[in-house]
Every structure is written in structure tokens, then in C-alpha cells.
Design a protein around this motif. Structure first.
Motif, short mmCIF file in Angstrom:
data_model
loop_
_atom_site.label_atom_id
_atom_site.label_comp_id
_atom_site.label_asym_id
_atom_site.label_seq_id
_atom_site.Cartn_x
_atom_site.Cartn_y
_atom_site.Cartn_z
N SER A 148 0.82 -1.22 0.00
CA SER A 148 0.00 0.00 0.00
C SER A 148 0.85 1.27 0.00
N ILE A 149 2.14 1.13 0.31
CA ILE A 149 3.04 2.30 0.26
C ILE A 149 4.19 2.06 -0.72
N GLY A 150 3.96 1.16 -1.66
CA GLY A 150 4.91 0.96 -2.74
C GLY A 150 6.16 0.19 -2.36
N ARG A 151 6.05 -0.67 -1.39
CA ARG A 151 7.19 -1.48 -0.95
C ARG A 151 6.86 -2.95 -1.07
N SER A 152 7.90 -3.78 -1.03
CA SER A 152 7.66 -5.22 -1.05
C SER A 152 8.54 -5.88 0.00
N LEU A 153 8.16 -7.09 0.34
CA LEU A 153 8.87 -7.84 1.37
C LEU A 153 9.90 -8.75 0.71
N ILE A 154 11.13 -8.69 1.20
CA ILE A 154 12.16 -9.61 0.73
C ILE A 154 12.83 -10.24 1.95
N SER A 155 13.47 -11.36 1.72
CA SER A 155 14.16 -12.07 2.79
C SER A 155 15.64 -12.16 2.44
N ILE A 156 16.49 -11.92 3.42
CA ILE A 156 17.93 -12.05 3.19
C ILE A 156 18.53 -13.03 4.19
N PRO A 157 19.59 -13.72 3.77
CA PRO A 157 20.19 -14.73 4.64
C PRO A 157 21.19 -14.14 5.64
N THR A 158 20.68 -13.48 6.67
CA THR A 158 21.55 -12.94 7.72
C THR A 158 20.75 -12.76 8.99
N ARG A 159 21.46 -12.77 10.10
CA ARG A 159 20.83 -12.47 11.39
C ARG A 159 21.28 -11.10 11.89
N ARG A 160 22.05 -10.41 11.08
CA ARG A 160 22.58 -9.11 11.49
C ARG A 160 21.51 -8.03 11.40
N VAL A 161 21.62 -7.05 12.28
CA VAL A 161 20.68 -5.94 12.33
C VAL A 161 20.99 -4.96 11.20
N ASP A 162 19.95 -4.50 10.52
CA ASP A 162 20.09 -3.60 9.39
C ASP A 162 20.02 -2.13 9.82
N ALA A 163 20.18 -1.23 8.84
CA ALA A 163 20.21 0.21 9.13
C ALA A 163 18.88 0.72 9.69
N ALA A 164 17.76 0.24 9.14
CA ALA A 164 16.46 0.72 9.63
C ALA A 164 16.20 0.29 11.07
N SER A 165 16.55 -0.94 11.40
CA SER A 165 16.39 -1.40 12.79
C SER A 165 17.33 -0.66 13.72
N THR A 166 18.54 -0.39 13.24
CA THR A 166 19.52 0.37 14.04
C THR A 166 18.99 1.76 14.34
N ALA A 167 18.45 2.42 13.33
CA ALA A 167 17.90 3.77 13.53
C ALA A 167 16.76 3.74 14.55
N ASP A 168 15.94 2.70 14.49
CA ASP A 168 14.83 2.57 15.45
C ASP A 168 15.37 2.42 16.87
N SER A 169 16.40 1.59 17.03
CA SER A 169 17.01 1.41 18.36
C SER A 169 17.67 2.71 18.84
N MET A 170 18.30 3.42 17.90
CA MET A 170 18.93 4.69 18.26
C MET A 170 17.88 5.71 18.68
N ARG A 171 16.77 5.73 17.97
CA ARG A 171 15.68 6.66 18.30
C ARG A 171 15.21 6.42 19.73
N THR A 172 15.03 5.15 20.08
CA THR A 172 14.60 4.81 21.44
C THR A 172 15.64 5.27 22.46
N ALA A 173 16.92 4.97 22.20
CA ALA A 173 17.99 5.38 23.12
C ALA A 173 18.03 6.90 23.26
#
Length: 191
Positions: free
Chosen positions: A53-78
Motif C-alpha cells: 500500500s506504500i509501494g514497498r515489497s517484502l524480501i528475505s535475506i540470509p543474515t541475522r545481522r541488524v540492518d540500518a532501519a532497525s539500528t535507527a529505530d534502536s537509536m531513536r529509542t535510546a
């Protein structure tokens, strides 16, 4: 990236309220609130509908590492708790995650546009870090890194301690210098 962060970050980047996104995707705002808070895990179909609905799609990548968007979210909370030290740790961890991965996985960790952290110099530092680490492997740099909101008007000296130590300009990687984030390249060799 967990579903709650993916949906919340995507919604914020598109400057939508929960009600507006819910209407577009035909998902009740109350359900969307539960999804974004992590209290409800959406089905894959619901997640795909929200993103589409906002022009994005879901993809899966083979990693357990945290990405930039999740990092920014954690930083925002901190940062909302005035915890600069935690924000710094998240930033350094993203650097380490990008260094540890290569090729398409490194790119995948950086492709989703992070929602703002709430602190402009950290938003600029994140964009600089992503550009720096992707250019290292001659990978394309996502367009979100070039947004004017990802650059500073006045220089900011990155500090990993209690004191601001001047950084010689010739020690600052170009991706950071272009955003007026003064960080010594040795700081990024923390792996």
C-alpha cells in the motif's frame, strides 16, 4: 528486520499516520497499532498488503545481522531516553555488521530507508556510514542517503568518549565529510 520495525519505519518514512496506512491497506488502525508495538505478529499476507500500500515489497535475506532501519529505530529509542552512549553502541554495531557482510547481503542491510532518529547529526552519520561501507565494495548507494535531511549545515565532531577531540579533515572519509560529520576513519575500524 522484525515486522514491527519494518511497518513502523516504512510508515514514518512515508509520513503516514497509523489511520492513513490502515485505510490504504484495509487494516484496522487498532490492529496496526498492535503490530507496530510488537504485541501482534502479522501474517505474511497482511505484512505484504501493508507494504504494498506504500509501494514497498517484502524480501528475505540470509543474515541475522541488524540492518540500518532497525539500528535507527534502536537509536531513536535510546536518544528519546537521552542515552547517547547507547545510540553510539548501536551505530558502531551497524558498522561492524556492514563490515562482516559482503556483496548483496551488505547492500540488503542498507537498502531500507531508516526513519529519523530524532537527532539530525545521527541521521547524517547513519547515511555517511551506509555510503562509506557500500562504496568500499563498489555497491550502489541507496537514494535515501542523499536526502537533504541526511546532511548537516554545521559540522559535528563524532565523539566516542567524554571529550570532543578535533579530527583532522584528511582522516575523515568522504562519505562523512560530505555530510559534515567529522569522524576519524580509525573509529570505524572497531571490528
Amino acid at each position: 528486520m522484525p515486522a514491527d520495525i519494518l511497518v513502523r519505519s516504512s510508515r514514518r518514512v512515508n509520513r503516514l499516520t497509523q489511520k492513513a496506512l490502515g485505510k490504504r491497506a484495509r487494516v484496522a488502525a487498532s490492529s496496526l497499532s498492535l503490530i507496530e508495538s510488537g504485541e501482534r505478529i502479522p501474517t505474511v499476507a497482511t505484512l505484504e498488503r501493508l507494504l504494498a500500500s506504500i509501494g514497498r515489497s517484502l524480501i528475505s535475506i540470509p543474515t541475522r545481522r541488524v540492518d540500518a532501519a532497525s539500528t535507527a529505530d534502536s537509536m531513536r529509542t535510546a536518544l528519546s531516553h537521552k542515552d547517547e552512549a547507547a545510540a553510539l553502541r548501536h551505530f558502531i554495531q551497524l558498522n561492524d555488521n556492514l563490515v562482516a557482510e559482503h556483496d548483496e547481503v551488505r547492500y540488503a542491510l542498507a537498502i531500507s530507508e531508516p526513519a529519523p532518529t530524532g537527532v539530525k547529526h545521527w541521521d547524517a552519520a547513519l547515511a555517511g556510514l551506509v555510503e562509506y561501507r557500500l562504496r568500499e565494495e563498489s555497491l550502489p548507494v541507496p537514494s535515501w542517503t542523499r536526502a537533504s535531511s541526511r546532511s548537516l549545515r554545521k559540522s559535528w565532531t563524532f565523539s566516542a568518549g567524554s571529550y570532543d577531540v578535533p579530527v583532522p579533515i584528511d582522516r575523515v572519509p568522504e562519505a562523512f565529510l560530505a555530510r559534515k560529520v567529522l569522524i576519524d576513519r580509525d573509529t570505524l575500524d572497531s571490528v
